[in-house]
Design a protein around this motif. Structure first.
Motif, PDB file in Angstrom:
ATOM      1  N   LEU A  39       0.825  -1.211   0.000  1.00  0.00           N
ATOM      2  CA  LEU A  39       0.000   0.000   0.000  1.00  0.00           C
ATOM      3  C   LEU A  39       0.858   1.258   0.000  1.00  0.00           C
ATOM      4  CD1 LEU A  39      -2.984  -0.666   2.446  1.00  0.00           C
ATOM      5  CD2 LEU A  39      -3.089  -0.290  -0.026  1.00  0.00           C
ATOM      6  N   GLY A  40       1.935   1.237   0.789  1.00  0.00           N
ATOM      7  CA  GLY A  40       2.809   2.403   0.854  1.00  0.00           C
ATOM      8  C   GLY A  40       3.467   2.705  -0.477  1.00  0.00           C
ATOM      9  N   ILE A  41       3.913   1.663  -1.180  1.00  0.00           N
ATOM     10  CA  ILE A  41       4.555   1.863  -2.486  1.00  0.00           C
ATOM     11  C   ILE A  41       3.531   2.352  -3.505  1.00  0.00           C
ATOM     12  CG2 ILE A  41       5.696   0.693  -4.403  1.00  0.00           C
ATOM     13  CD1 ILE A  41       7.074  -1.096  -2.357  1.00  0.00           C
ATOM     14  N   ILE A  42       2.319   1.806  -3.458  1.00  0.00           N
ATOM     15  CA  ILE A  42       1.271   2.255  -4.379  1.00  0.00           C
ATOM     16  C   ILE A  42       0.983   3.740  -4.181  1.00  0.00           C
ATOM     17  CG2 ILE A  42      -1.190   2.083  -4.916  1.00  0.00           C
ATOM     18  CD1 ILE A  42      -0.997  -0.910  -4.427  1.00  0.00           C
ATOM     19  N   MET A  56       3.882   5.810  -5.508  1.00  0.00           N
ATOM     20  CA  MET A  56       3.960   5.866  -6.966  1.00  0.00           C
ATOM     21  C   MET A  56       2.860   6.747  -7.546  1.00  0.00           C
ATOM     22  SD  MET A  56       6.568   4.601  -8.107  1.00  0.00           S
ATOM     23  CE  MET A  56       6.033   4.976  -9.756  1.00  0.00           C
ATOM     24  N   LEU A  57       1.699   6.739  -6.938  1.00  0.00           N
ATOM     25  CA  LEU A  57       0.631   7.626  -7.404  1.00  0.00           C
ATOM     26  C   LEU A  57       1.045   9.082  -7.265  1.00  0.00           C
ATOM     27  CD1 LEU A  57      -2.520   5.844  -5.908  1.00  0.00           C
ATOM     28  CD2 LEU A  57      -1.817   5.923  -8.303  1.00  0.00           C
ATOM     29  N   ASN A  58       1.758   9.389  -6.176  1.00  0.00           N
ATOM     30  CA  ASN A  58       2.225  10.758  -5.967  1.00  0.00           C
ATOM     31  C   ASN A  58       3.351  11.122  -6.931  1.00  0.00           C
ATOM     32  OD1 ASN A  58       0.462  11.307  -3.813  1.00  0.00           O
ATOM     33  ND2 ASN A  58       1.854  10.407  -2.322  1.00  0.00           N
ATOM     34  N   LEU A  91      -9.788   5.235  -4.675  1.00  0.00           N
ATOM     35  CA  LEU A  91     -10.283   4.294  -5.685  1.00  0.00           C
ATOM     36  C   LEU A  91      -9.315   3.125  -5.842  1.00  0.00           C
ATOM     37  CD1 LEU A  91     -11.799   5.171  -9.127  1.00  0.00           C
ATOM     38  CD2 LEU A  91      -9.932   3.542  -9.002  1.00  0.00           C
ATOM     39  N   VAL A  92      -8.025   3.445  -5.886  1.00  0.00           N
ATOM     40  CA  VAL A  92      -7.011   2.396  -6.048  1.00  0.00           C
ATOM     41  C   VAL A  92      -7.005   1.467  -4.844  1.00  0.00           C
ATOM     42  CG1 VAL A  92      -4.549   1.944  -6.280  1.00  0.00           C
ATOM     43  CG2 VAL A  92      -5.581   3.837  -7.538  1.00  0.00           C
ATOM     44  N   LYS A  93      -7.072   2.037  -3.625  1.00  0.00           N
ATOM     45  CA  LYS A  93      -7.078   1.208  -2.410  1.00  0.00           C
ATOM     46  C   LYS A  93      -8.294   0.286  -2.394  1.00  0.00           C
ATOM     47  CE  LYS A  93      -4.698   4.594   0.496  1.00  0.00           C
ATOM     48  NZ  LYS A  93      -4.850   5.517   1.639  1.00  0.00           N
TER      49      LYS A  93
END
Length: 331
Positions: A294-297, A300-302, A313-315
């Motif tokens: 979750l932290g990497i996702i 990366m979104l940022n 939405l992604v979570k």
């Protein structure tokens, strides 16, 4: 009497079966997903492997990861806790009030940390008593206490941010040890302790047995209510630790924003890590991997400039995918 005697062998089989679940197999899928995600992220952004960025990701993961470790026990035992985010805000307010009330800086920090652990444990105890003694579904209890804790945090502060000028408090959550943020040490240290507790003690076996089949566990002599109650206390204690790390890092707490959506992140980390929402099985290291994913996702979104409004939405999509995969494996 006969019913109890006939059921005890079944309970023993349930517990033995749960203990035979191989740890490596349980976390293999999340671990592979983490490795692939790490590789893709390294290629997607040149800033991802920056030492400072990795350090920041680990620090951010630690806040919700600590809570997720406590949530793992609750979910394995067949419950759920939706109040952890609001609890962070209330415990954070208590921490800063204690820090500001004591003139000696060192004594203030020590007593504030103790207050956070005690307060978090008591709030978890409240949830657990409502579930076990009040016989109210955990979802309903923690949904109500989520509102109660947030409202109390707002009331005690008049919805204003609380801060401190204590000269050493910020070193607790904002400091480093061997160039690694202290919250990261706390996160992984707690994971080791929780893993030992869950997989190498009778208590851990009882938690799994209660989540798998509470009726059979009861017939085998396990005190089901006490086990369920204790898991909520563990979750509250973990919230206390997280609140210490978060408030000391910021040297302040905003009662309206602190811990916002932390319950979603914690539950997502547990589910992504392979713990069954139906209870009975799960691993602490799977939760750690889920929190890292979750932290990497989020990172990366940022880094890629994706709108922050789409992160939820992604979570949500990741949670649905993880649960779907669980059901497919079970089938």
């Amino acid at each position: 009497m006969n019913q109890s005697q006939n059921t005890k062998p079944a309970a023993a089989l349930v517990i033995q079966g749960l203990r035979k679940i191989p740890l490596n197999a349980a976390i293999l899928a999340p671990l592979v997903a983490l490795i692939l995600l790490f590789a893709v992220s390294s290629l997607a952004s040149e800033y991802f492997l920056n030492t400072r960025n990795i350090s920041n990701v680990l620090r951010q993961v630690s806040y919700t990861g600590i809570i997720a470790i406590g949530m793992t026990f609750v979910i394995i035992a067949g419950g759920i806790d939706l109040s952890v985010g609001s609890m962070v805000a209330l415990v954070g307010v208590i921490v800063l009030y204690v820090v500001n009330a004591i003139s000696d800086p060192v004594q203030a920090v020590i007593l504030a940390m103790l207050a956070a652990i005690v307060a978090g444990s008591l709030f978890g105890l409240f949830n657990g008593l409502m579930v076990t003694r009040g016989r109210i579904a955990a979802f309903v209890v923690t949904l109500a206490s989520m509102s109660i804790f947030r409202s109390l945090a707002l009331y005690f502060t008049d919805a204003a941010e609380v801060s401190t000028r204590n000269p050493i408090f910020s070193n607790v959550g904002g400091g480093f040890f061997l160039s690694i943020p202290i919250p990261v040490w706390v996160f992984f240290g707690l994971a080791i302790v929780a893993h030992v507790l869950l997989f190498h003690t009778a208590y851990g076996r009882h938690v799994c047995a209660v989540g798998a089949n509470p009726q059979v566990a009861r017939y085998s002599g396990i005190r089901v209510k006490r086990i369920v109650l204790s898991t909520f206390v563990i979750a509250g204690l973990c919230v206390g630790l997280s609140a210490i790390m978060l408030t000391s890092r910021l040297n302040s707490v905003s009662p309206s924003d602190a811990g916002y959506f932390y319950e979603l992140d914690a539950i997502a980390a547990v589910v992504i890590g392979g713990t069954a929402l139906s209870g009975g099985r799960g691993t602490v290291w799977g939760t750690v991997i889920g929190a890292l994913i979750l932290g990497i996702i989020n990172n990366m979104l940022n880094l890629t400039g994706v709108s922050p409004y789409l992160q939820g939405l992604v979570k949500g999509a990741v949670i649905l995918l993880a649960v779907l995969l669980q059901y497919k494996r079970a089938a």
